[in-house]
Design a protein around this motif. Structure first.
Motif, PDB file in Angstrom:
ATOM      1  N   ALA A 317      30.168  11.876  10.965  1.00  0.00           N
ATOM      2  CA  ALA A 317      30.226  11.686  12.418  1.00  0.00           C
ATOM      3  C   ALA A 317      30.119  13.026  13.134  1.00  0.00           C
ATOM      4  O   ALA A 317      29.451  13.151  14.171  1.00  0.00           O
ATOM      5  CB  ALA A 317      31.515  10.969  12.803  1.00  0.00           C
ATOM      6  N   LYS A 318      30.785  14.053  12.576  1.00  0.00           N
ATOM      7  CA  LYS A 318      30.743  15.374  13.198  1.00  0.00           C
ATOM      8  C   LYS A 318      29.325  15.944  13.187  1.00  0.00           C
ATOM      9  O   LYS A 318      28.843  16.489  14.184  1.00  0.00           O
ATOM     10  CB  LYS A 318      31.693  16.331  12.485  1.00  0.00           C
ATOM     11  CG  LYS A 318      31.714  17.731  13.080  1.00  0.00           C
ATOM     12  CD  LYS A 318      32.523  18.695  12.233  1.00  0.00           C
ATOM     13  CE  LYS A 318      33.981  18.346  12.221  1.00  0.00           C
ATOM     14  NZ  LYS A 318      34.771  19.355  11.485  1.00  0.00           N
ATOM     15  N   MET A 319      28.640  15.814  12.048  1.00  0.00           N
ATOM     16  CA  MET A 319      27.291  16.357  11.945  1.00  0.00           C
ATOM     17  C   MET A 319      26.332  15.651  12.906  1.00  0.00           C
ATOM     18  O   MET A 319      25.487  16.283  13.543  1.00  0.00           O
ATOM     19  CB  MET A 319      26.773  16.227  10.508  1.00  0.00           C
ATOM     20  CG  MET A 319      27.449  17.142   9.502  1.00  0.00           C
ATOM     21  SD  MET A 319      27.257  18.903   9.895  1.00  0.00           S
ATOM     22  CE  MET A 319      28.841  19.244  10.687  1.00  0.00           C
ATOM     23  N   ILE A 320      26.465  14.345  13.037  1.00  0.00           N
ATOM     24  CA  ILE A 320      25.607  13.592  13.954  1.00  0.00           C
ATOM     25  C   ILE A 320      25.923  13.969  15.391  1.00  0.00           C
ATOM     26  O   ILE A 320      25.031  14.184  16.216  1.00  0.00           O
ATOM     27  CB  ILE A 320      25.785  12.079  13.732  1.00  0.00           C
ATOM     28  CG1 ILE A 320      25.254  11.681  12.343  1.00  0.00           C
ATOM     29  CG2 ILE A 320      25.082  11.280  14.826  1.00  0.00           C
ATOM     30  CD1 ILE A 320      25.562  10.252  11.956  1.00  0.00           C
ATOM     31  N   ARG A 321      27.208  14.084  15.688  1.00  0.00           N
ATOM     32  CA  ARG A 321      27.650  14.391  17.052  1.00  0.00           C
ATOM     33  C   ARG A 321      27.218  15.796  17.484  1.00  0.00           C
ATOM     34  O   ARG A 321      26.833  16.009  18.629  1.00  0.00           O
ATOM     35  CB  ARG A 321      29.173  14.259  17.096  1.00  0.00           C
ATOM     36  CG  ARG A 321      29.769  14.228  18.479  1.00  0.00           C
ATOM     37  CD  ARG A 321      31.229  13.800  18.417  1.00  0.00           C
ATOM     38  NE  ARG A 321      32.050  14.670  17.582  1.00  0.00           N
ATOM     39  CZ  ARG A 321      32.622  14.282  16.434  1.00  0.00           C
ATOM     40  NH1 ARG A 321      32.447  13.051  15.987  1.00  0.00           N
ATOM     41  NH2 ARG A 321      33.368  15.122  15.741  1.00  0.00           N
ATOM     42  N   ARG A 322      27.276  16.730  16.557  1.00  0.00           N
ATOM     43  CA  ARG A 322      26.987  18.123  16.912  1.00  0.00           C
ATOM     44  C   ARG A 322      25.522  18.505  16.710  1.00  0.00           C
ATOM     45  O   ARG A 322      25.160  19.659  16.896  1.00  0.00           O
ATOM     46  CB  ARG A 322      27.895  19.058  16.109  1.00  0.00           C
ATOM     47  CG  ARG A 322      29.369  18.908  16.452  1.00  0.00           C
ATOM     48  CD  ARG A 322      30.216  19.977  15.824  1.00  0.00           C
ATOM     49  NE  ARG A 322      31.630  19.765  16.086  1.00  0.00           N
ATOM     50  CZ  ARG A 322      32.605  20.539  15.605  1.00  0.00           C
ATOM     51  NH1 ARG A 322      32.296  21.588  14.846  1.00  0.00           N
ATOM     52  NH2 ARG A 322      33.863  20.287  15.880  1.00  0.00           N
ATOM     53  N   HIS A 323      24.708  17.563  16.312  1.00  0.00           N
ATOM     54  CA  HIS A 323      23.270  17.811  16.201  1.00  0.00           C
ATOM     55  C   HIS A 323      22.495  16.796  17.046  1.00  0.00           C
ATOM     56  O   HIS A 323      21.665  16.046  16.531  1.00  0.00           O
ATOM     57  CB  HIS A 323      22.809  17.719  14.741  1.00  0.00           C
ATOM     58  CG  HIS A 323      23.291  18.840  13.880  1.00  0.00           C
ATOM     59  ND1 HIS A 323      24.545  18.843  13.316  1.00  0.00           N
ATOM     60  CD2 HIS A 323      22.686  19.996  13.484  1.00  0.00           C
ATOM     61  CE1 HIS A 323      24.695  19.955  12.605  1.00  0.00           C
ATOM     62  NE2 HIS A 323      23.596  20.670  12.697  1.00  0.00           N
ATOM     63  N   PRO A 324      22.740  16.761  18.342  1.00  0.00           N
ATOM     64  CA  PRO A 324      22.022  15.790  19.189  1.00  0.00           C
ATOM     65  C   PRO A 324      20.523  16.044  19.219  1.00  0.00           C
ATOM     66  O   PRO A 324      19.761  15.132  19.523  1.00  0.00           O
ATOM     67  CB  PRO A 324      22.664  16.006  20.572  1.00  0.00           C
ATOM     68  CG  PRO A 324      23.179  17.410  20.538  1.00  0.00           C
ATOM     69  CD  PRO A 324      23.642  17.626  19.131  1.00  0.00           C
ATOM     70  N   HIS A 325      20.098  17.273  18.892  1.00  0.00           N
ATOM     71  CA  HIS A 325      18.669  17.573  18.856  1.00  0.00           C
ATOM     72  C   HIS A 325      17.992  16.955  17.646  1.00  0.00           C
ATOM     73  O   HIS A 325      16.769  16.905  17.573  1.00  0.00           O
ATOM     74  CB  HIS A 325      18.451  19.089  18.844  1.00  0.00           C
ATOM     75  CG  HIS A 325      19.161  19.785  17.740  1.00  0.00           C
ATOM     76  ND1 HIS A 325      20.536  19.974  17.726  1.00  0.00           N
ATOM     77  CD2 HIS A 325      18.703  20.346  16.592  1.00  0.00           C
ATOM     78  CE1 HIS A 325      20.877  20.620  16.633  1.00  0.00           C
ATOM     79  NE2 HIS A 325      19.787  20.849  15.919  1.00  0.00           N
ATOM     80  N   VAL A 326      18.794  16.486  16.684  1.00  0.00           N
ATOM     81  CA  VAL A 326      18.261  15.831  15.489  1.00  0.00           C
ATOM     82  C   VAL A 326      18.455  14.317  15.571  1.00  0.00           C
ATOM     83  O   VAL A 326      17.547  13.544  15.276  1.00  0.00           O
ATOM     84  CB  VAL A 326      18.936  16.374  14.206  1.00  0.00           C
ATOM     85  CG1 VAL A 326      18.433  15.621  12.971  1.00  0.00           C
ATOM     86  CG2 VAL A 326      18.679  17.867  14.055  1.00  0.00           C
ATOM     87  N   PHE A 327      19.648  13.897  15.995  1.00  0.00           N
ATOM     88  CA  PHE A 327      19.994  12.473  15.968  1.00  0.00           C
ATOM     89  C   PHE A 327      19.955  11.812  17.345  1.00  0.00           C
ATOM     90  O   PHE A 327      20.270  10.632  17.471  1.00  0.00           O
ATOM     91  CB  PHE A 327      21.386  12.286  15.356  1.00  0.00           C
ATOM     92  CG  PHE A 327      21.489  12.798  13.943  1.00  0.00           C
ATOM     93  CD1 PHE A 327      20.972  12.059  12.885  1.00  0.00           C
ATOM     94  CD2 PHE A 327      22.077  14.018  13.671  1.00  0.00           C
ATOM     95  CE1 PHE A 327      21.053  12.520  11.587  1.00  0.00           C
ATOM     96  CE2 PHE A 327      22.171  14.496  12.368  1.00  0.00           C
ATOM     97  CZ  PHE A 327      21.653  13.752  11.321  1.00  0.00           C
TER      98      PHE A 327
END
Length: 487
Positions: A317-327
């Protein structure tokens, strides 16, 4: 609304086709089939059945996905001119991607589907292999098969193995988890008079004599845990066993606190392997670090506070949340903006701290704590404008330390030594150098060179007291020289 009537031809020959389906096929005027390569169509053609196949579309594309999409799109266009009958192998809702595309079109209001007939190939496969699906099985598409989705303790049926190329692709994926000589069974025309089963070692899968559109590859479940060592669940079960009442007394006694030094030790050994660019050692040390993570997760589960799934959910969840340019749809211009966004999102997630330095402590390393403190302070302007100021402060602290060594108490000497080291860390920060890594390298270098000195003493008298400091220092300088030459 445009109507497409989808009929399943079953997995066998004409004798297994339901009578009602047979009658519909015989009387239809606009019959299209995904492929003419099916025993039912071969026999019906001899009876005068007329149909149009999409076999030529397969020749236009290098991959299956665009083939299926084009077939579905073509059928939608044809249905605009009137009802269409579309026949597919097996059951329309089992391993038939073109039908799935049409179902999506129906949901979008582009057509109306009628689906019937055709037993799937699964019944015939289970019968041919004499296996009970209640034990657990996976049906996967060989054209898009993914290693991480394969469960080695279940029956695996791989459909869409049409030719040597698709068999080769499936083989390579399987060999990422299974031994090269693992037995697999090639099932051809299951349930028909031409049914054939051929068991071969995995590495020979793409060399089998008969592979066509009626082929399914069967991979039996692994009976031995030793054959499943590449699976995450196996490692998890190993750790659970170690922590169980029937497991290891030492592992059962461990707590989060008692494991702290081991995590630090394994992390430093991993850093050393990375520094030495030793891939085999990196893989081994990563495993040791992973062991610590799984042990902590198992302790959390044993104590009823959290389990591995909670750890995975949190970090994913953290990785998705902190990579809005990817997800998501956020756009960034380079890695600097990525870091800036990361910090902004992180600040929103965490409540405001009483101090900028809160959360920067690292109990395992005073050097890292010092580095983190000074980096945080520098971000709000509490720092010199350049490294020269840090160097001047270092000279000042060095003189104060010398003064205390001459006249001060142990407590004052310790205090000034701390100031001196703190200033050295600040100098390292100005040059973007990690003081922790510098000490790791210095310690490693000392150990290596001192090991050379020990070797030379052992080759001599074997006793350090027989050598002067100058002689020992000569050995040391020799070690430095050899290190520079890469020997």
């Amino acid at each position: 609304m445009n109507t497409i009537h989808i009929i399943g031809l079953g997995a066998g020959d004409l004798d297994q086709l339901p009578l009602g389906v047979y009658k519909k096929l015989k009387k239809t005027e606009r019959l299209y089939v995904r492929t003419a390569d099916h025993p039912v169509l071969t026999e019906l053609a001899q009876e005068g059945l007329v149909y149009n196949s999409f076999d030529e579309i397969y020749e236009k594309h290098d991959e299956f996905a665009p083939v299926y999409q084009e077939i579905a799109d073509t059928l939608l266009q044809l249905s605009e001119e009137g009802p269409v009958v579309y026949a597919v192998p097996g059951h329309p809702l089992v391993a038939e991607q073109t039908v799935q595309h049409l179902i999506q079109a129906e949901k979008a209001g582009k057509c109306q589907l009628l689906i019937e007939g055709g037993s799937s190939f699964l019944d015939s496969i289970f019968g041919a292999l004499r296996i009970d699906p209640i034990d657990g099985f996976q049906l996967v598409d060989g054209t898009i098969m993914e290693r991480d989705r394969l469960n080695m303790d279940q029956h695996i049926l791989i459909a869409q193995i049409y030719d040597t190329f698709s068999a080769s692709e499936a083989k390579l994926t399987l060999m990422e988890k299974y031994p090269d000589d693992y037995p697999v069974t090639i099932v051809t025309a299951a349930g028909s008079a031409q049914e054939k089963l051929q068991t071969v070692p995995l590495h020979e899968l793409d060399h089998a004599a008969e592979i066509d559109n009626l082929t399914t590859v069967y991979v039996p479940p692994t009976a031995d845990q030793q054959e499943r060592l590449k699976e995450w669940q196996t490692f998890r079960s190993v750790i659970a066993k170690l922590r169980s009442p029937e497991g290891c007394p030492w592992d059962r006694e461990q707590t989060h606190e008692s494991l702290r030094p081991y995590l630090l030790e394994e992390a430093h050994e991993l850093l050393q392997a990375i520094e030495e660019q030793d891939d085999d050692a990196i893989a081994e040390e990563l495993g040791d670090v992973l062991l610590q993570i799984f042990l902590h997760a198992q302790i959390g589960q044993d104590n009823g506070y959290f389990q591995l799934e909670d750890v995975l959910e949190s970090i994913s969840a953290k990785m998705i949340r902190r990579h809005p340019h990817v997800f998501s749809d956020v756009e960034v211009d380079g890695s600097d903006e990525v870091v800036s966004n990361w910090q902004a999102i992180k600040a929103q997630e965490k409540p405001a701290a009483d101090s900028l330095l809160e959360g920067q402590e690292r109990f395992s390393s005073s050097l890292t704590t010092s580095y983190n403190y000074q980096k945080k302070a520098a971000k709000v302007g509490f720092t010199w404008s350049d490294a020269e100021g840090a160097w001047e402060k270092f000279e000042e602290e060095l003189q104060e330390f010398r003064n205390e060594l001459a006249n001060g108490s142990k407590e004052d000497q310790l205090d000034e030594l701390g100031d001196l080291l703190f200033t050295l860390v600040n100098i390292a920060r100005f040059y973007d150098l990690s003081p922790e890594q510098a000490m790791v390298q210095a310690n490693r270098k000392f150990r290596s060179r001192f090991g050379f000195v020990e070797k030379k003493v052992e080759e001599g008298t074997g006793n350090f007291s027989d050598y002067t400091l100058e002689q020992l220092d000569e050995f040391w300088n020799k070690a430095k020289l050899l290190a520079r030459k890469g020997e």
